[in-house]
Enzyme design. Structure first.
Site, PDB file in Angstrom:
ATOM      1  N   ASP A   1      42.004  43.865  35.600  1.00 52.78           N
ATOM      2  CA  ASP A   1      41.842  44.296  34.211  1.00 52.78           C
ATOM      3  C   ASP A   1      40.402  44.692  33.909  1.00 52.78           C
ATOM      4  O   ASP A   1      39.464  43.981  34.286  1.00 52.78           O
ATOM      5  CB  ASP A   1      42.268  43.179  33.258  1.00 52.78           C
TER       6      ASP A   1
ATOM      7  N   ASP B   1      38.130  43.409  40.844  1.00 49.29           N
ATOM      8  CA  ASP B   1      38.881  42.763  39.779  1.00 49.29           C
ATOM      9  C   ASP B   1      39.963  43.744  39.330  1.00 49.29           C
ATOM     10  O   ASP B   1      39.940  44.925  39.695  1.00 49.29           O
ATOM     11  CB  ASP B   1      37.915  42.418  38.637  1.00 49.29           C
TER      12      ASP B   1
END
Length: 453
Positions: A166, A164
Protein backbone atom coordinates in the site's frame (compact mmCIF):
# COMPACT_ATOMS: atom_id res chain seq x y z
CA UNK A 1 -4.50 25.28 4.75
CA UNK A 2 -2.10 23.91 7.36
CA UNK A 3 -3.35 24.67 10.85
CA UNK A 4 -1.13 25.47 13.80
CA UNK A 5 -2.19 22.17 15.36
CA UNK A 6 -1.05 20.18 12.32
CA UNK A 7 2.28 22.04 12.28
CA UNK A 8 2.92 21.36 15.96
CA UNK A 9 1.77 17.75 15.66
CA UNK A 10 4.21 17.14 12.80
CA UNK A 11 7.05 18.34 15.05
CA UNK A 12 6.47 15.57 17.58
CA UNK A 13 9.49 13.26 17.92
CA UNK A 14 7.67 10.17 16.68
CA UNK A 15 6.68 12.04 13.51
CA UNK A 16 10.21 13.08 12.57
CA UNK A 17 13.32 11.52 11.10
CA UNK A 18 16.26 12.90 13.05
CA UNK A 19 18.85 12.37 10.30
CA UNK A 20 16.78 14.14 7.63
CA UNK A 21 15.88 16.96 10.02
CA UNK A 22 19.57 17.42 10.86
CA UNK A 23 20.57 17.72 7.18
CA UNK A 24 17.66 20.07 6.57
CA UNK A 25 18.92 22.27 9.40
CA UNK A 26 22.41 22.38 7.85
CA UNK A 27 20.99 23.48 4.50
CA UNK A 28 18.90 26.20 6.14
CA UNK A 29 22.04 28.22 6.93
CA UNK A 30 23.17 28.94 3.34
CA UNK A 31 19.54 29.49 2.36
CA UNK A 32 19.30 32.31 4.92
CA UNK A 33 22.68 33.73 3.96
CA UNK A 34 22.37 33.62 0.17
CA UNK A 35 18.67 33.78 -0.72
CA UNK A 36 17.54 37.03 -2.35
CA UNK A 37 13.80 37.39 -1.58
CA UNK A 38 13.42 40.66 -3.51
CA UNK A 39 10.52 39.69 -5.74
CA UNK A 40 11.45 42.40 -8.29
CA UNK A 41 10.23 41.44 -11.82
CA UNK A 42 12.99 41.00 -14.36
CA UNK A 43 15.71 40.57 -11.73
CA UNK A 44 16.98 37.40 -13.42
CA UNK A 45 20.66 38.27 -13.13
CA UNK A 46 20.68 38.51 -9.33
CA UNK A 47 18.60 35.34 -9.07
CA UNK A 48 21.12 33.50 -11.25
CA UNK A 49 24.02 34.68 -9.08
CA UNK A 50 22.12 33.71 -5.94
CA UNK A 51 21.28 30.27 -7.35
CA UNK A 52 24.90 29.62 -8.32
CA UNK A 53 26.23 30.54 -4.88
CA UNK A 54 23.47 28.64 -3.06
CA UNK A 55 24.12 25.58 -5.24
CA UNK A 56 27.82 25.71 -4.40
CA UNK A 57 27.19 25.95 -0.66
CA UNK A 58 24.50 23.25 -0.65
CA UNK A 59 26.84 20.94 -2.56
CA UNK A 60 29.70 21.61 -0.12
CA UNK A 61 27.46 20.76 2.84
CA UNK A 62 26.29 17.53 1.22
CA UNK A 63 29.92 16.61 0.49
CA UNK A 64 30.81 17.23 4.15
CA UNK A 65 27.93 15.02 5.31
CA UNK A 66 29.04 12.39 2.79
CA UNK A 67 32.51 12.36 4.37
CA UNK A 68 30.99 12.10 7.86
CA UNK A 69 29.02 9.05 6.71
CA UNK A 70 32.24 7.52 5.33
CA UNK A 71 33.84 7.97 8.76
CA UNK A 72 30.71 6.56 10.43
CA UNK A 73 30.91 3.43 8.26
CA UNK A 74 34.58 2.93 9.19
CA UNK A 75 33.77 3.26 12.91
CA UNK A 76 30.76 1.01 12.48
CA UNK A 77 32.88 -1.76 10.96
CA UNK A 78 35.57 -1.37 13.62
CA UNK A 79 33.01 -1.61 16.40
CA UNK A 80 31.38 -4.65 14.83
CA UNK A 81 34.76 -6.32 14.55
CA UNK A 82 35.60 -5.54 18.19
CA UNK A 83 32.21 -6.83 19.31
CA UNK A 84 32.77 -10.12 17.48
CA UNK A 85 36.27 -10.53 18.89
CA UNK A 86 35.47 -9.72 22.52
CA UNK A 87 31.88 -10.82 22.86
CA UNK A 88 30.83 -7.25 23.74
CA UNK A 89 27.69 -6.06 21.92
CA UNK A 90 28.63 -3.72 19.07
CA UNK A 91 26.53 -0.85 20.45
CA UNK A 92 28.65 -0.84 23.63
CA UNK A 93 32.02 -0.69 21.92
CA UNK A 94 34.04 2.55 22.02
CA UNK A 95 34.97 5.08 19.34
CA UNK A 96 31.65 6.62 18.31
CA UNK A 97 31.72 8.54 15.06
CA UNK A 98 31.13 12.28 14.84
CA UNK A 99 27.89 11.60 13.00
CA UNK A 100 26.84 9.13 15.69
CA UNK A 101 27.36 11.79 18.35
CA UNK A 102 25.47 14.47 16.41
CA UNK A 103 22.64 12.17 15.28
CA UNK A 104 22.45 9.24 17.73
CA UNK A 105 19.63 7.60 15.71
CA UNK A 106 21.70 7.43 12.51
CA UNK A 107 22.79 4.13 11.02
CA UNK A 108 23.61 1.49 10.23
CA UNK A 109 24.86 2.34 6.75
CA UNK A 110 25.45 -0.54 4.35
CA UNK A 111 26.95 1.56 1.56
CA UNK A 112 28.56 4.94 1.27
CA UNK A 113 26.19 7.64 0.02
CA UNK A 114 27.33 9.97 -2.81
CA UNK A 115 25.30 12.87 -1.45
CA UNK A 116 27.01 15.62 -3.42
CA UNK A 117 26.27 13.92 -6.75
CA UNK A 118 22.75 13.10 -5.60
CA UNK A 119 22.12 16.72 -4.63
CA UNK A 120 23.29 17.96 -8.02
CA UNK A 121 21.01 15.44 -9.72
CA UNK A 122 17.97 16.47 -7.69
CA UNK A 123 18.78 20.18 -8.01
CA UNK A 124 18.51 19.81 -11.79
CA UNK A 125 14.99 18.42 -11.26
CA UNK A 126 13.71 20.50 -8.32
CA UNK A 127 15.75 23.74 -8.65
CA UNK A 128 16.22 24.03 -4.90
CA UNK A 129 19.07 26.51 -5.35
CA UNK A 130 16.82 28.92 -7.26
CA UNK A 131 14.20 29.18 -4.52
CA UNK A 132 14.17 32.47 -2.63
CA UNK A 133 11.36 31.95 -0.14
CA UNK A 134 11.24 28.19 0.54
CA UNK A 135 14.29 26.56 2.09
CA UNK A 136 15.31 22.97 1.26
CA UNK A 137 12.53 20.85 2.74
CA UNK A 138 12.13 17.46 4.35
CA UNK A 139 11.01 16.04 0.99
CA UNK A 140 13.99 17.61 -0.80
CA UNK A 141 16.39 15.88 1.58
CA UNK A 142 14.44 12.61 1.44
CA UNK A 143 14.68 12.52 -2.34
CA UNK A 144 18.39 13.41 -2.28
CA UNK A 145 19.00 10.47 0.05
CA UNK A 146 16.96 8.21 -2.26
CA UNK A 147 19.06 9.27 -5.25
CA UNK A 148 22.27 8.74 -3.31
CA UNK A 149 21.15 5.25 -2.35
CA UNK A 150 20.20 4.27 -5.89
CA UNK A 151 23.58 5.53 -7.09
CA UNK A 152 25.26 3.37 -4.45
CA UNK A 153 23.51 0.09 -5.32
CA UNK A 154 23.88 0.25 -9.10
CA UNK A 155 26.80 -1.09 -11.07
CA UNK A 156 26.07 -4.74 -10.29
CA UNK A 157 25.65 -4.36 -6.55
CA UNK A 158 21.86 -4.73 -6.45
CA UNK A 159 20.71 -8.33 -6.18
CA UNK A 160 17.38 -8.02 -4.30
CA UNK A 161 14.69 -5.33 -4.36
CA UNK A 162 11.87 -5.55 -1.82
CA UNK A 163 8.75 -3.42 -1.82
CA UNK A 164 5.97 -2.49 0.55
CA UNK A 165 2.45 -2.78 -0.90
CA UNK A 166 0.00 0.00 0.00
CA UNK A 167 1.12 3.52 -1.03
CA UNK A 168 4.31 2.04 -2.51
CA UNK A 169 3.11 -0.16 -5.39
CA UNK A 170 -0.54 0.95 -5.37
CA UNK A 171 -2.74 3.49 -3.62
CA UNK A 172 -3.85 2.80 -0.07
CA UNK A 173 -6.45 0.04 0.02
CA UNK A 174 -6.30 -0.52 -3.74
CA UNK A 175 -4.77 -3.29 -5.87
CA UNK A 176 -1.97 -3.58 -8.40
CA UNK A 177 -3.95 -3.38 -11.62
CA UNK A 178 -2.61 -4.42 -15.08
CA UNK A 179 -2.51 -0.76 -16.16
CA UNK A 180 -0.17 0.27 -13.34
CA UNK A 181 3.01 1.94 -14.65
CA UNK A 182 5.04 0.24 -11.92
CA UNK A 183 4.55 -3.23 -13.48
CA UNK A 184 6.85 -2.82 -16.53
CA UNK A 185 9.51 -1.39 -14.20
CA UNK A 186 9.32 -4.46 -11.96
CA UNK A 187 9.49 -6.76 -15.00
CA UNK A 188 12.62 -4.87 -16.07
CA UNK A 189 14.24 -5.67 -12.71
CA UNK A 190 13.46 -9.36 -13.23
CA UNK A 191 15.00 -9.23 -16.72
CA UNK A 192 18.16 -7.86 -15.11
CA UNK A 193 18.17 -10.94 -12.81
CA UNK A 194 17.33 -8.87 -9.74
CA UNK A 195 15.16 -10.76 -7.26
CA UNK A 196 11.92 -9.15 -6.08
CA UNK A 197 10.18 -9.59 -2.75
CA UNK A 198 6.91 -7.86 -1.94
CA UNK A 199 6.98 -7.54 1.85
CA UNK A 200 3.56 -6.41 2.96
CA UNK A 201 1.72 -6.07 6.24
CA UNK A 202 -1.34 -7.70 4.69
CA UNK A 203 -1.61 -10.92 6.67
CA UNK A 204 -3.50 -13.20 4.30
CA UNK A 205 -3.14 -16.95 4.68
CA UNK A 206 -4.27 -18.00 1.19
CA UNK A 207 -2.90 -17.31 -2.28
CA UNK A 208 -6.19 -16.08 -3.73
CA UNK A 209 -6.21 -13.02 -1.44
CA UNK A 210 -2.72 -11.97 -2.47
CA UNK A 211 -3.63 -12.59 -6.09
CA UNK A 212 -6.56 -10.22 -5.64
CA UNK A 213 -4.19 -7.44 -4.54
CA UNK A 214 -1.32 -8.21 -6.93
CA UNK A 215 -2.98 -9.84 -9.95
CA UNK A 216 -1.70 -7.23 -12.40
CA UNK A 217 1.93 -8.05 -11.64
CA UNK A 218 1.44 -11.82 -11.28
CA UNK A 219 -0.39 -12.12 -14.61
CA UNK A 220 2.21 -9.93 -16.33
CA UNK A 221 5.02 -12.16 -15.07
CA UNK A 222 3.16 -15.31 -16.17
CA UNK A 223 2.53 -14.03 -19.70
CA UNK A 224 5.81 -12.19 -20.26
CA UNK A 225 7.53 -13.62 -23.38
CA UNK A 226 11.01 -12.34 -22.48
CA UNK A 227 11.32 -13.70 -18.94
CA UNK A 228 12.75 -17.19 -18.56
CA UNK A 229 11.50 -19.57 -15.89
CA UNK A 230 14.34 -18.75 -13.48
CA UNK A 231 13.53 -15.05 -13.72
CA UNK A 232 9.85 -15.70 -13.15
CA UNK A 233 10.74 -17.73 -10.06
CA UNK A 234 12.60 -14.67 -8.74
CA UNK A 235 9.41 -13.22 -7.27
CA UNK A 236 8.06 -13.94 -3.78
CA UNK A 237 5.38 -12.43 -1.56
CA UNK A 238 6.09 -12.11 2.17
CA UNK A 239 2.84 -11.36 4.03
CA UNK A 240 2.04 -10.32 7.57
CA UNK A 241 5.42 -8.57 7.83
CA UNK A 242 7.30 -11.87 8.18
CA UNK A 243 4.74 -14.65 8.62
CA UNK A 244 3.49 -16.01 5.28
CA UNK A 245 5.72 -16.74 2.30
CA UNK A 246 4.28 -17.36 -1.18
CA UNK A 247 6.46 -18.21 -4.18
CA UNK A 248 5.56 -17.74 -7.83
CA UNK A 249 3.93 -20.87 -9.22
CA UNK A 250 2.80 -20.86 -12.89
CA UNK A 251 0.60 -23.94 -12.52
CA UNK A 252 -1.47 -22.38 -9.74
CA UNK A 253 -4.68 -20.57 -10.75
CA UNK A 254 -3.52 -17.71 -8.51
CA UNK A 255 0.10 -17.76 -9.74
CA UNK A 256 1.28 -18.35 -6.16
CA UNK A 257 1.95 -21.30 -3.91
CA UNK A 258 2.37 -21.16 -0.11
CA UNK A 259 5.77 -22.19 1.21
CA UNK A 260 5.72 -24.14 4.50
CA UNK A 261 7.31 -22.22 7.37
CA UNK A 262 9.81 -24.99 8.00
CA UNK A 263 11.36 -24.25 4.60
CA UNK A 264 12.00 -20.53 5.07
CA UNK A 265 12.24 -19.68 8.79
CA UNK A 266 15.60 -18.26 9.76
CA UNK A 267 17.31 -20.01 12.71
CA UNK A 268 16.36 -17.10 14.98
CA UNK A 269 12.72 -17.20 13.91
CA UNK A 270 12.59 -20.97 14.38
CA UNK A 271 13.46 -20.42 18.07
CA UNK A 272 10.29 -18.39 18.72
CA UNK A 273 7.93 -20.59 20.71
CA UNK A 274 4.20 -20.67 20.06
CA UNK A 275 3.58 -20.04 23.77
CA UNK A 276 5.60 -16.79 23.63
CA UNK A 277 3.83 -15.73 20.45
CA UNK A 278 0.43 -16.36 22.01
CA UNK A 279 1.43 -14.47 25.14
CA UNK A 280 2.54 -11.42 23.16
CA UNK A 281 -0.68 -11.34 21.14
CA UNK A 282 -2.70 -11.70 24.35
CA UNK A 283 -0.99 -8.64 25.84
CA UNK A 284 -1.50 -6.71 22.60
CA UNK A 285 -5.17 -7.67 22.45
CA UNK A 286 -5.71 -6.55 26.03
CA UNK A 287 -4.01 -3.20 25.29
CA UNK A 288 -6.10 -2.71 22.15
CA UNK A 289 -9.32 -3.39 24.07
CA UNK A 290 -8.30 -0.78 26.64
CA UNK A 291 -7.71 1.78 23.86
CA UNK A 292 -11.05 1.03 22.24
CA UNK A 293 -12.79 1.45 25.59
CA UNK A 294 -11.00 4.54 26.88
CA UNK A 295 -11.11 6.47 23.58
CA UNK A 296 -14.57 5.16 22.58
CA UNK A 297 -13.25 4.03 19.22
CA UNK A 298 -15.76 2.73 16.63
CA UNK A 299 -13.59 -0.35 16.19
CA UNK A 300 -13.68 -4.13 16.29
CA UNK A 301 -10.89 -6.40 17.53
CA UNK A 302 -9.53 -8.84 14.92
CA UNK A 303 -7.38 -11.74 16.13
CA UNK A 304 -5.31 -13.85 13.73
CA UNK A 305 -2.79 -16.61 14.33
CA UNK A 306 0.17 -14.19 13.99
CA UNK A 307 -1.46 -10.78 14.46
CA UNK A 308 -4.11 -8.84 16.33
CA UNK A 309 -5.57 -5.45 15.50
CA UNK A 310 -8.52 -3.13 15.33
CA UNK A 311 -10.59 -2.25 12.25
CA UNK A 312 -13.59 0.10 11.87
CA UNK A 313 -16.72 -1.54 13.24
CA UNK A 314 -18.70 -0.60 10.12
CA UNK A 315 -17.75 -0.16 6.45
CA UNK A 316 -17.08 3.45 5.59
CA UNK A 317 -16.25 4.53 9.13
CA UNK A 318 -12.95 6.32 9.64
CA UNK A 319 -11.05 6.34 12.92
CA UNK A 320 -9.28 9.64 13.56
CA UNK A 321 -5.59 9.60 12.68
CA UNK A 322 -4.66 10.89 16.13
CA UNK A 323 -6.61 8.05 17.77
CA UNK A 324 -4.85 5.49 15.58
CA UNK A 325 -1.42 6.86 16.44
CA UNK A 326 -2.28 7.07 20.14
CA UNK A 327 -3.30 3.41 19.98
CA UNK A 328 -0.03 2.45 18.30
CA UNK A 329 2.09 4.27 20.88
CA UNK A 330 0.10 2.89 23.83
CA UNK A 331 0.25 -0.70 22.60
CA UNK A 332 3.90 -0.43 21.66
CA UNK A 333 4.81 0.88 25.12
CA UNK A 334 2.79 -1.78 26.93
CA UNK A 335 4.42 -4.54 24.91
CA UNK A 336 7.88 -3.13 25.58
CA UNK A 337 7.18 -3.05 29.31
CA UNK A 338 5.79 -6.57 29.13
CA UNK A 339 9.01 -7.72 27.50
CA UNK A 340 10.90 -6.27 30.46
CA UNK A 341 8.58 -7.99 32.92
CA UNK A 342 7.27 -4.81 34.57
CA UNK A 343 3.80 -6.24 35.02
CA UNK A 344 2.19 -9.69 34.76
CA UNK A 345 0.45 -10.91 31.63
CA UNK A 346 -3.36 -10.78 31.40
CA UNK A 347 -5.31 -13.79 32.54
CA UNK A 348 -6.22 -14.98 29.05
CA UNK A 349 -6.10 -18.52 27.63
CA UNK A 350 -2.59 -19.46 26.63
CA UNK A 351 -1.03 -16.48 28.40
CA UNK A 352 2.49 -16.81 29.73
CA UNK A 353 5.61 -14.78 30.33
CA UNK A 354 7.16 -13.13 27.30
CA UNK A 355 10.64 -13.70 28.66
CA UNK A 356 12.46 -16.94 29.08
CA UNK A 357 15.82 -18.38 28.17
CA UNK A 358 17.77 -18.26 24.94
CA UNK A 359 16.26 -16.27 22.13
CA UNK A 360 13.14 -15.62 24.20
CA UNK A 361 15.04 -13.59 26.78
CA UNK A 362 14.47 -10.39 24.81
CA UNK A 363 10.95 -11.41 23.90
CA UNK A 364 9.37 -12.03 20.53
CA UNK A 365 9.95 -9.17 18.05
CA UNK A 366 6.78 -7.40 16.98
CA UNK A 367 5.57 -4.48 14.88
CA UNK A 368 2.74 -2.19 16.00
CA UNK A 369 1.75 0.13 13.16
CA UNK A 370 -0.89 2.52 11.92
CA UNK A 371 -2.26 1.29 8.62
CA UNK A 372 -4.13 4.52 7.91
CA UNK A 373 -7.53 2.99 8.67
CA UNK A 374 -6.61 0.40 11.26
CA UNK A 375 -3.94 -0.61 13.77
CA UNK A 376 -2.30 -4.01 13.84
CA UNK A 377 0.35 -5.77 15.88
CA UNK A 378 2.23 -8.41 13.87
CA UNK A 379 4.70 -11.01 15.03
CA UNK A 380 8.08 -10.02 13.65
CA UNK A 381 8.59 -6.94 11.50
CA UNK A 382 9.85 -6.04 8.05
CA UNK A 383 13.47 -6.52 9.01
CA UNK A 384 12.64 -10.21 9.44
CA UNK A 385 10.55 -10.24 6.26
CA UNK A 386 13.39 -8.76 4.20
CA UNK A 387 15.87 -11.12 5.92
CA UNK A 388 13.76 -14.09 4.85
CA UNK A 389 13.86 -12.86 1.24
CA UNK A 390 17.64 -12.45 1.52
CA UNK A 391 17.96 -16.01 2.78
CA UNK A 392 15.46 -17.46 0.28
CA UNK A 393 17.31 -16.03 -2.71
CA UNK A 394 20.79 -16.59 -1.30
CA UNK A 395 23.20 -18.92 -3.00
CA UNK A 396 24.76 -22.02 -1.46
CA UNK A 397 23.33 -21.19 1.94
CA UNK A 398 24.74 -17.64 1.98
CA UNK A 399 22.07 -14.93 2.27
CA UNK A 400 22.09 -11.83 0.09
CA UNK A 401 23.88 -9.07 1.98
CA UNK A 402 22.42 -5.78 3.15
CA UNK A 403 24.53 -3.73 0.72
CA UNK A 404 23.04 -5.78 -2.15
CA UNK A 405 19.44 -5.20 -0.99
CA UNK A 406 17.16 -2.21 -1.55
CA UNK A 407 13.85 -1.95 0.32
CA UNK A 408 11.33 0.60 -0.98
CA UNK A 409 8.53 1.75 1.31
CA UNK A 410 6.50 4.71 2.50
CA UNK A 411 6.56 4.32 6.30
CA UNK A 412 9.95 5.08 7.81
CA UNK A 413 9.07 7.18 10.82
CA UNK A 414 10.33 5.78 14.10
CA UNK A 415 6.96 4.85 15.65
CA UNK A 416 4.05 3.07 14.07
CA UNK A 417 5.79 2.75 10.71
CA UNK A 418 6.32 -0.77 9.49
CA UNK A 419 9.11 -0.09 6.96
CA UNK A 420 11.33 1.52 9.61
CA UNK A 421 12.86 -1.75 10.84
CA UNK A 422 13.95 -2.73 7.32
CA UNK A 423 16.77 -0.19 7.72
CA UNK A 424 18.59 -2.66 9.97
CA UNK A 425 19.03 -5.34 7.26
CA UNK A 426 19.49 -3.45 3.99
CA UNK A 427 19.57 -0.16 2.15
CA UNK A 428 16.26 1.70 1.85
CA UNK A 429 14.43 4.28 -0.24
CA UNK A 430 11.63 6.33 1.31
CA UNK A 431 8.87 7.16 -1.16
CA UNK A 432 5.54 8.93 -0.66
CA UNK A 433 3.38 7.52 -3.47
CA UNK A 434 3.31 4.88 -6.24
CA UNK A 435 4.24 7.67 -8.67
CA UNK A 436 7.47 8.24 -6.71
CA UNK A 437 8.17 4.49 -6.88
CA UNK A 438 7.93 4.72 -10.67
CA UNK A 439 10.34 7.69 -10.68
CA UNK A 440 12.75 5.85 -8.40
CA UNK A 441 12.75 2.73 -10.60
CA UNK A 442 13.28 4.86 -13.71
CA UNK A 443 16.20 6.57 -12.00
CA UNK A 444 17.59 3.18 -10.98
CA UNK A 445 17.26 1.79 -14.52
CA UNK A 446 18.92 4.88 -15.98
CA UNK A 447 21.86 4.64 -13.59
CA UNK A 448 22.27 0.91 -14.25
CA UNK A 449 22.29 1.51 -18.00
CA UNK A 450 24.85 4.31 -17.72
CA UNK A 451 27.19 2.23 -15.55
CA UNK A 452 26.75 -0.75 -17.89
CA UNK A 453 27.67 1.33 -20.94
Amino acid sequence: MTTRYRVEYALKTHRRDQFIEWIKGLLAVPFVLYSQPTGVPGDDASVAVMAEEAHRRYAEIMRDVEMMIDDHIVRQRQNQSQGQDTGIPSHLTPLPSKLGMLVPTAGPFFTRLPLEAAFKYQDRKRYMSSRRYVAPSFNDVRLILNSAQTMAVTGGALQLATFDGDVTLYDDGESLEPSSPVIPRLLDLLRKNIKIGIVTAAGYTTADQYYGRLHGLLDAVATSPDLDEAQKQSLVIMGGEANYLFAYEPSSPHRLAPVPRTEWLTPEMASWSEAEITALLDVAESALRDCVRTMHLPATIVRKDRAVGIIPSEPGLRIARESLEETVLVVQRILELSHLGYFPQPNLPGAGRLGGGGAGRKGIPFCAFNGGRDVFVDIGDKSWGVAVCQQWFGRQGVAIRGENTLHVGDQFLSAGSNDFKARSVGTTAWIASPAETVELLDELADLMQKKLS
